[in-house]
Scaffold this motif. Structure first.
Motif, PDB file in Angstrom:
ATOM      1  N   LYS A  27      14.338  40.203 -76.720  1.00 27.81           N
ATOM      2  CA  LYS A  27      15.686  40.760 -76.579  1.00 27.81           C
ATOM      3  C   LYS A  27      16.556  40.537 -77.812  1.00 27.81           C
ATOM      4  CE  LYS A  27      16.006  40.135 -71.580  1.00 27.81           C
ATOM      5  NZ  LYS A  27      16.719  39.406 -70.513  1.00 27.81           N
ATOM      6  N   GLY A  30      19.353  43.600 -82.801  1.00 26.27           N
ATOM      7  CA  GLY A  30      20.715  44.036 -83.082  1.00 26.27           C
ATOM      8  C   GLY A  30      20.980  45.438 -82.557  1.00 26.27           C
ATOM      9  N   LYS A  31      22.220  45.898 -82.700  1.00 24.54           N
ATOM     10  CA  LYS A  31      22.616  47.227 -82.238  1.00 24.54           C
ATOM     11  C   LYS A  31      21.893  48.337 -82.989  1.00 24.54           C
ATOM     12  CE  LYS A  31      27.197  45.816 -80.757  1.00 24.54           C
ATOM     13  NZ  LYS A  31      28.645  45.977 -80.935  1.00 24.54           N
ATOM     14  N   ASP A  32      21.482  48.028 -84.208  1.00 27.09           N
ATOM     15  CA  ASP A  32      20.781  49.031 -85.019  1.00 27.09           C
ATOM     16  C   ASP A  32      19.281  49.069 -84.733  1.00 27.09           C
ATOM     17  OD1 ASP A  32      20.140  46.574 -86.087  1.00 27.09           O
ATOM     18  OD2 ASP A  32      20.677  47.097 -88.142  1.00 27.09           O
ATOM     19  N   GLY A  33      18.816  48.229 -83.817  1.00 28.08           N
ATOM     20  CA  GLY A  33      17.411  48.227 -83.442  1.00 28.08           C
ATOM     21  C   GLY A  33      16.549  47.286 -84.259  1.00 28.08           C
ATOM     22  N   LYS A  34      17.139  46.624 -85.237  1.00 29.59           N
ATOM     23  CA  LYS A  34      16.389  45.684 -86.071  1.00 29.59           C
ATOM     24  C   LYS A  34      16.439  44.291 -85.446  1.00 29.59           C
ATOM     25  CE  LYS A  34      17.375  48.116 -90.376  1.00 29.59           C
ATOM     26  NZ  LYS A  34      18.017  48.020 -91.699  1.00 29.59           N
ATOM     27  N   LEU A  36      17.087  40.423 -84.913  1.00 28.99           N
ATOM     28  CA  LEU A  36      18.083  39.506 -85.443  1.00 28.99           C
ATOM     29  C   LEU A  36      17.403  38.448 -86.301  1.00 28.99           C
ATOM     30  CD1 LEU A  36      20.273  38.899 -82.258  1.00 28.99           C
ATOM     31  CD2 LEU A  36      20.814  40.370 -84.198  1.00 28.99           C
TER      32      LEU A  36
END
Length: 81
Positions: A27, A30-34, A36
């Motif tokens: 999970k 990040g919001k960009d799909g990369k 963390l």
């Protein structure tokens, strides 16, 4: 026969705890799909483990733990999770 059944039960619980750890790791995106990284990942994993352990912090009488007992339980749970 009992030994085989017991071994199967223990293997199931071991796999379940391993899957719980993987869910926080999976999970951590990040919001960009990369994925963390660094402090953001560390913070996310800490929060995820706390949220996973909090509902389990219940005493043998069914009441939520508080104070030192809760702190001790949470430390042990987060290390295992």
């Amino acid at each position: 026969m009992k030994r085989i059944f017991l071994a199967a039960i223990l293997a199931t619980f071991a796999a379940g705890s391993a899957l719980a750890e993987d869910t926080c790791e999976s999970k951590a995106v990040g919001k960009d799909g990369k994925p963390l990284a660094g402090a953001a990942k560390t913070s996310f994993l800490k929060k995820c483990k706390q949220e996973a352990c909090a509902p389990k912090a219940v005493g043998s009488d069914g009441k939520p733990l508080a104070g030192a007992a809760k702190n001790s339980f949470m430390k042990k749970c987060e290390v295992g999770a």
